[in-house]
Design an enzyme around this catalytic site. Sequence first.
Site, PDB file in Angstrom:
ATOM      1  N   ARG A  64      53.855  37.545  50.542  1.00  0.00           N
ATOM      2  CA  ARG A  64      53.578  38.972  50.673  1.00  0.00           C
ATOM      3  C   ARG A  64      52.978  39.279  52.048  1.00  0.00           C
ATOM      4  O   ARG A  64      53.272  40.311  52.657  1.00  0.00           O
ATOM      5  CB  ARG A  64      52.625  39.408  49.562  1.00  0.00           C
ATOM      6  CG  ARG A  64      52.396  40.905  49.469  1.00  0.00           C
ATOM      7  CD  ARG A  64      51.775  41.257  48.135  1.00  0.00           C
ATOM      8  NE  ARG A  64      51.432  42.665  48.073  1.00  0.00           N
ATOM      9  CZ  ARG A  64      50.209  43.141  47.872  1.00  0.00           C
ATOM     10  NH1 ARG A  64      49.193  42.307  47.723  1.00  0.00           N
ATOM     11  NH2 ARG A  64      49.987  44.437  47.813  1.00  0.00           N
ATOM     12  N   HIS A  68      54.391  42.062  54.648  1.00  0.00           N
ATOM     13  CA  HIS A  68      53.531  43.158  55.086  1.00  0.00           C
ATOM     14  C   HIS A  68      53.263  43.110  56.587  1.00  0.00           C
ATOM     15  O   HIS A  68      53.085  44.159  57.211  1.00  0.00           O
ATOM     16  CB  HIS A  68      52.211  43.135  54.302  1.00  0.00           C
ATOM     17  CG  HIS A  68      52.339  43.677  52.919  1.00  0.00           C
ATOM     18  ND1 HIS A  68      51.331  44.397  52.299  1.00  0.00           N
ATOM     19  CD2 HIS A  68      53.367  43.637  52.029  1.00  0.00           C
ATOM     20  CE1 HIS A  68      51.737  44.760  51.091  1.00  0.00           C
ATOM     21  NE2 HIS A  68      52.957  44.295  50.908  1.00  0.00           N
ATOM     22  N   SER A  78      49.701  40.950  63.296  1.00  0.00           N
ATOM     23  CA  SER A  78      48.707  42.022  63.369  1.00  0.00           C
ATOM     24  C   SER A  78      47.948  42.154  62.054  1.00  0.00           C
ATOM     25  O   SER A  78      46.830  42.665  62.027  1.00  0.00           O
ATOM     26  CB  SER A  78      49.364  43.355  63.743  1.00  0.00           C
ATOM     27  OG  SER A  78      50.438  43.667  62.870  1.00  0.00           O
ATOM     28  N   ASN A  96      46.961  46.374  51.605  1.00  0.00           N
ATOM     29  CA  ASN A  96      46.708  44.978  51.958  1.00  0.00           C
ATOM     30  C   ASN A  96      45.414  44.411  51.375  1.00  0.00           C
ATOM     31  O   ASN A  96      45.110  43.232  51.582  1.00  0.00           O
ATOM     32  CB  ASN A  96      46.674  44.813  53.478  1.00  0.00           C
ATOM     33  CG  ASN A  96      48.050  44.918  54.103  1.00  0.00           C
ATOM     34  OD1 ASN A  96      49.055  44.616  53.459  1.00  0.00           O
ATOM     35  ND2 ASN A  96      48.108  45.356  55.347  1.00  0.00           N
ATOM     36  N   HIS A 193      59.538  39.228  44.699  1.00  0.00           N
ATOM     37  CA  HIS A 193      58.645  39.556  43.583  1.00  0.00           C
ATOM     38  C   HIS A 193      58.768  38.566  42.434  1.00  0.00           C
ATOM     39  O   HIS A 193      58.070  38.692  41.435  1.00  0.00           O
ATOM     40  CB  HIS A 193      58.937  40.977  43.075  1.00  0.00           C
ATOM     41  CG  HIS A 193      58.391  42.053  43.965  1.00  0.00           C
ATOM     42  ND1 HIS A 193      58.749  43.373  43.845  1.00  0.00           N
ATOM     43  CD2 HIS A 193      57.512  41.995  44.993  1.00  0.00           C
ATOM     44  CE1 HIS A 193      58.110  44.085  44.762  1.00  0.00           C
ATOM     45  NE2 HIS A 193      57.353  43.266  45.466  1.00  0.00           N
TER      46      HIS A 193
END
Length: 327
Positions: A64, A68, A78, A96, A193
């Site tokens: 994940r 993201h 970042s 997040n 997922h």
Amino acid sequence: MALLPYSRSIFLIISLLLTLSSISAAELDAHHYDKTCPQVEKIISETVQRASTFDPKVPARILRMFFHDCFIRGCDASILLDSSVGNKAEKDGPPNLSVHSFYVIDEAKSKLEKACPHTVSCADIIAIAARDVVALSGGPSWDVLKGRKDGRISKASETVNLPAPTLNVSQLIQSFAKRGLGVKDMVTLSGGHTLGFSHCSSFQARLHNFSFLHDIDPTLNTQFALNLKKICPKPNTNANTNFSAGQFLDSTASVFDNDYYRQLLAGKGLFSSDQSLVGDHRTRWIVEAFAKDQSLFFTEFVASMLKLGNVGVSENGEVRLNCKVVN
């Protein structure tokens, strides 16, 4: 035919832009660290495996994290930067707050700085770790292309651009298209997922007062929905509500497989964004194909992960000494 002055100017501008884009685009290479840090993959793999042994949630969180990170400013790490005075960073943006396991990347970076100082970018560590957690969970493996640079900007406000669990298919297609990813990539990467867990807050709206006509989202399997309602009662009805309550994203949540797609066809997609893939002719056929053929899903997943790993990659940036702060 000679170009008119105006046309010649436009031509020169376009040529300049194309040249600049070719200069800024980084060339990724699976052998990028062969000479400068040949032990890079071994160090990262051992770190990820050890962390996953102690915490089975690590694989889903690392995967994940990669998604993201790449979806905001491209794959530039970042998401790893800490907030500072006057700037709230991505990792503290609402979507997040449940990512976690940043310590795994920090640990790998610390080891790499000892083995080959100021060489391996944090962005490459995330990309390699994402591959490792998929393989470690029973999924496919692939040669990770490397050579990314770490970004210097991270803003929590930009996390609103992450695909929300309430988006419909058209919105999902648009979101992925902005990153140069097609419909098949979107459905394929949604298969990530197959690993993970969601808190009630991300799907609770589907279980209570869904619409004027339906208390429960009618696209949900009835028995599945009733079970979820027991896990996730109406918010604020009980002072002792367990805010850690939730549900795994498929029935084999620690194994990377195609069960996610079978669950969607059974009406057991936890997020409305996931379940919407079945109700749209542009995506249903892909869901059906992956539900029938796990090897096909694995092949397409590798291809889409390589495409995702190229999003926003450029020569601009740095190799951070500490993944939490810019140099």
